[in-house]
Design a protein around this motif. Structure first.
Motif, PDB file in Angstrom:
ATOM      1  N   THR A  71      -7.374   3.501  -6.869  1.00  9.13           N
ATOM      2  CA  THR A  71      -7.743   4.152  -8.121  1.00  9.13           C
ATOM      3  C   THR A  71      -8.999   3.477  -8.681  1.00  9.13           C
ATOM      4  O   THR A  71      -9.457   2.473  -8.133  1.00  9.13           O
ATOM      5  CB  THR A  71      -6.597   4.044  -9.144  1.00  9.13           C
ATOM      6  N   GLY A  74       0.987   6.735  -6.789  1.00  2.07           N
ATOM      7  CA  GLY A  74      -0.329   7.175  -7.248  1.00  2.07           C
ATOM      8  C   GLY A  74      -1.189   6.060  -7.814  1.00  2.07           C
ATOM      9  O   GLY A  74      -2.087   6.314  -8.629  1.00  2.07           O
ATOM     10  N   TRP A  94      -2.697   3.508  -5.719  1.00  2.00           N
ATOM     11  CA  TRP A  94      -3.528   2.867  -4.696  1.00  2.00           C
ATOM     12  C   TRP A  94      -4.901   3.521  -4.689  1.00  2.00           C
ATOM     13  O   TRP A  94      -5.023   4.740  -4.779  1.00  2.00           O
ATOM     14  CB  TRP A  94      -2.888   3.006  -3.311  1.00  2.00           C
ATOM     15  N   ARG A 119       0.728   3.918  -3.017  1.00  2.00           N
ATOM     16  CA  ARG A 119       0.311   5.295  -2.704  1.00  2.00           C
ATOM     17  C   ARG A 119       1.339   6.304  -3.208  1.00  2.00           C
ATOM     18  O   ARG A 119       0.984   7.319  -3.808  1.00  2.00           O
ATOM     19  CB  ARG A 119       0.105   5.473  -1.202  1.00  2.00           C
ATOM     20  N   GLU A 126       0.825  -1.209   0.000  1.00  2.00           N
ATOM     21  CA  GLU A 126       0.000   0.000   0.000  1.00  2.00           C
ATOM     22  C   GLU A 126       0.859   1.258   0.000  1.00  2.00           C
ATOM     23  O   GLU A 126       0.589   2.205  -0.755  1.00  2.00           O
ATOM     24  CB  GLU A 126      -0.938  -0.001   1.201  1.00  2.00           C
ATOM     25  N   GLN A 127       1.893   1.293   0.820  1.00  2.00           N
ATOM     26  CA  GLN A 127       2.778   2.467   0.840  1.00  2.00           C
ATOM     27  C   GLN A 127       3.396   2.724  -0.533  1.00  2.00           C
ATOM     28  O   GLN A 127       3.452   3.858  -0.997  1.00  2.00           O
ATOM     29  CB  GLN A 127       3.903   2.280   1.864  1.00  2.00           C
TER      30      GLN A 127
END
Length: 170
Positions: free
Chosen positions: A166, A162, A164, A159, A155-156
């Motif tokens: 969506t 750009g 995560w 993110r 997840e990090q």
């Protein structure tokens, strides 16, 4: 010194150990069969990363066909079982898939992961990892193995890139 977050934009490949990372490391013996549990949020994150175009590989010393089937069912590209010399397997994977060290986030928890973790762009470990692994990790997840640490690093990374949460997630 560059922080691990500054390296995340380069990540295209995730590599995970199983016992102690995707599982808690605990083994339940039931009628001679080894039973492990995996976190469903880790599973979702792996599936989502693959869907978003990331390469996900597993290098484990374990030899559970059930674990392999579960991970392949999530879309994992390759599961290397009985990999006691992980550096050789890692180098073979680099040749097969054509990625570079800087593009890899590897999460391990114990001594067999040590040498590969020294090679990759981002080395990560669960909170309950061996001291030697914590010392060389770029990132120590606050989450224990088998409890969502894989979701944490995926997840990090997504993110930062750009990717995560969506529209493709739904």
């Amino acid at each position: 010194m560059i922080s691990y977050k500054e390296k995340l934009p380069d990540i295209t490949t995730f590599i995970f150990d199983v016992d102690g990372v995707l599982t808690s490391g605990e083994v339940i013996l039931m009628d001679g069969k080894v039973i492990r549990t995996m976190n469903s949020k880790d599973g979702y994150a792996i599936h989502y990363a693959v869907k978003m175009g990331y390469r996900v590989l597993i290098i484990t010393g374990g030899n559970s066909v059930d674990v392999k089937e579960r991970l392949l069912g999530l879309g994992v590209h390759e599961v290397y079982l009985s990999s006691h010399e992980k550096t050789g397997v890692y180098n073979q994977s680099k040749l097969k898939y054509g990625f570079e060290d800087a593009q890899v986030l590897y999460m391990g928890d114990d001594i067999p992961d040590y040498h590969v973790m020294k090679m990759v762009g981002v080395s990560a470990c669960p909170q309950d990892s061996a001291v030697e692994i914590k010392k060389i990790s770029d990132y120590q997840s606050p989450v224990f193995g088998g409890k969502g640490c894989v979701r944490d690093v995926i997840e990090q990374t997504l993110r930062v890139q750009g990717k995560w949460f969506t529209e493709e997630a739904f």
